[in-house]
Design an enzyme around this catalytic site. Structure first.
Site, PDB file in Angstrom:
ATOM      1  N   CYS A  98      -5.808  -2.670   2.579  1.00  0.00           N
ATOM      2  CA  CYS A  98      -5.638  -2.460   4.013  1.00  0.00           C
ATOM      3  C   CYS A  98      -6.921  -2.659   4.827  1.00  0.00           C
ATOM      4  O   CYS A  98      -7.351  -3.788   5.028  1.00  0.00           O
ATOM      5  CB  CYS A  98      -5.022  -1.082   4.259  1.00  0.00           C
ATOM      6  SG  CYS A  98      -4.274  -0.924   5.898  1.00  0.00           S
TER       7      CYS A  98
ATOM      8  N   GLU B 247       0.851  -1.188   0.000  1.00  0.00           N
ATOM      9  CA  GLU B 247       0.000   0.000   0.000  1.00  0.00           C
ATOM     10  C   GLU B 247       0.891   1.244   0.000  1.00  0.00           C
ATOM     11  O   GLU B 247       1.916   1.284   0.676  1.00  0.00           O
ATOM     12  CB  GLU B 247      -0.885   0.007   1.255  1.00  0.00           C
ATOM     13  CG  GLU B 247      -1.872   1.167   1.280  1.00  0.00           C
ATOM     14  CD  GLU B 247      -2.757   1.220   2.529  1.00  0.00           C
ATOM     15  OE1 GLU B 247      -2.370   0.657   3.568  1.00  0.00           O
ATOM     16  OE2 GLU B 247      -3.830   1.841   2.456  1.00  0.00           O
TER      17      GLU B 247
ATOM     18  N   LYS C 202      -9.708   1.881  -2.681  1.00  0.00           N
ATOM     19  CA  LYS C 202     -10.002   1.440  -1.309  1.00  0.00           C
ATOM     20  C   LYS C 202     -11.441   1.789  -0.956  1.00  0.00           C
ATOM     21  O   LYS C 202     -11.865   2.946  -1.074  1.00  0.00           O
ATOM     22  CB  LYS C 202      -9.036   2.127  -0.348  1.00  0.00           C
ATOM     23  CG  LYS C 202      -9.102   1.647   1.091  1.00  0.00           C
ATOM     24  CD  LYS C 202      -7.987   2.328   1.883  1.00  0.00           C
ATOM     25  CE  LYS C 202      -7.805   1.751   3.266  1.00  0.00           C
ATOM     26  NZ  LYS C 202      -6.624   2.354   3.927  1.00  0.00           N
TER      27      LYS C 202
END
Ligand code: NAG
Ligand code: NAG
Length: 305
Positions: free
Chosen positions: A176, A63, A135
């Site tokens: 994440c 990331e 995301k």
């Protein structure tokens, strides 16, 4: 495999009838990140090229690999991926094509239509962009007197699942915090994902407690491979990442894991193990679709809500 994908979840399925089923050499690159963007790009290229030289066919980056992980660097380091002003993803595309490898490009800050996203680009071995994951779940935390980190101050969330067919398998992506939401993993599995890749940077509290646990949980729930890829730890950084990039197999086994330092996991994974596990323990057929359901909300049915 299509018939045994765990799918109490209903969503549009990727055509993965012909999905690759054999062994894949995988490289998970836990990169050290510095403040200088071009240096991050050059370094990532070197590591990808080395992994390709070592035989890797599928390469995963962390990331935010082109910038320090901090709220104020996202706008400065952001790139317009669709508008063609993106040196970071140009490098990924060029290197994928030159070395004939599939790249799950970690994430970088993306600028698009006046907004910023935390975005992962996936390149096929011909250098073509196969998919882009923004995301979906943003990390906002505010514990008075202790810690405040609000990704949503600077970033906007993506609203779509990302599952792409590559020549080394059908791959789903989350970033994440997305790993904490089993629904994303279940729906990606229902769409045919054989490997879920999560570029991520957990911190020094949640890392030791949750990082491996969550990767194992998503793998065991869905009987597929889970890959997590973190930046290497930098004790001098504003945000200190746990590191510990890991590969989990469809039966919950840790196939390989790094500690906190920079490094590359290079290993073979055998995608046929997925079918074996699903045959031995047919969760999908034992799921009570008559009692519960998980449904993807698409533009088509969103307006009906
Ligand atoms: C994040 O950045 C925004 C604008 O760049 C700023 O308004 C906000 O205070 C920052 N938040 C934190 C926690 O640093
Ligand atoms: C890490 O994040 C958690 C929330 O997810 C927070 O409670 C904790 O204080 C943070 N730890 C550090 C070392 O920043």
């Amino acid at each position: 495999m299509a018939s045994s994908a765990p799918a109490s979840a209903s969503g549009s399925k990727v055509d993965n009838a012909e999905a690759f089923q054999g062994k894949v050499k995988l490289a998970v690159c836990q990169l050290s990140i510095v403040a200088e963007k071009q240096q991050n790009i050059d370094h990532a290229r070197e590591v990808i090229e080395k992994a390709a030289d070592d035989g890797a066919r599928l390469i995963v980056l962390p990331e935010m690999w082109n910038c320090p992980y901090s709220n104020d660097s996202f706008p400065t380091y952001a790139e317009d991926i669709d508008g063609g002003a993106s040196p970071s993803t140009d490098m990924l595309s060029d290197t994928a094509r030159a070395r004939k490898v599939t790249i799950i490009g970690g994430s970088i800050p993306e600028r698009s239509g006046g907004k910023l996203y935390n975005t992962c680009c996936i390149y096929g071995s011909d250098g073509k962009l196969l998919g882009k994951h923004r995301k979906m779940h943003l990390f906002d935390i505010d514990i008075p007197g202790k810690i405040t980190f609000r990704e949503s101050d600077t970033l906007s969330p993506g609203n779509t699942f990302t599952v792409v067919k590559t020549d080394v398998g059908c791959i789903g992506v989350g970033i994440c915090y997305d790993i904490r939401f089993p629904e994303l993993a279940m729906l990606s599995a229902a769409k045919g994902a054989q490997i879920l890749c999560y570029p991520g940077a957990f911190n020094m509290t949640t890392g030791p407690l949750h990082w491996e646990l969550l990767a194992k949980a998503r793998a065991v729930d869905n009987q597929l491979f889970v890959v997590t890829c973190s930046p290497a730890r930098d004790d001098g950084a504003g945000y200190i990442a746990w590191g510990h990039s890991t590969v989990i197999g469809p039966f919950g086994k840790v196939e390989a894991a790094l500690e906190e330092k920079e490094g590359v996991l290079l290993l073979d994974i055998d995608l046929s193990e997925i079918e074996t596990r699903r045959t031995n323990m047919p969760l999908e057929h034992q799921r009570r679709h008559d009692v519960y359901q998980l449904v993807e909300i698409t533009d088509r049915n969103r307006s009906a809500l």
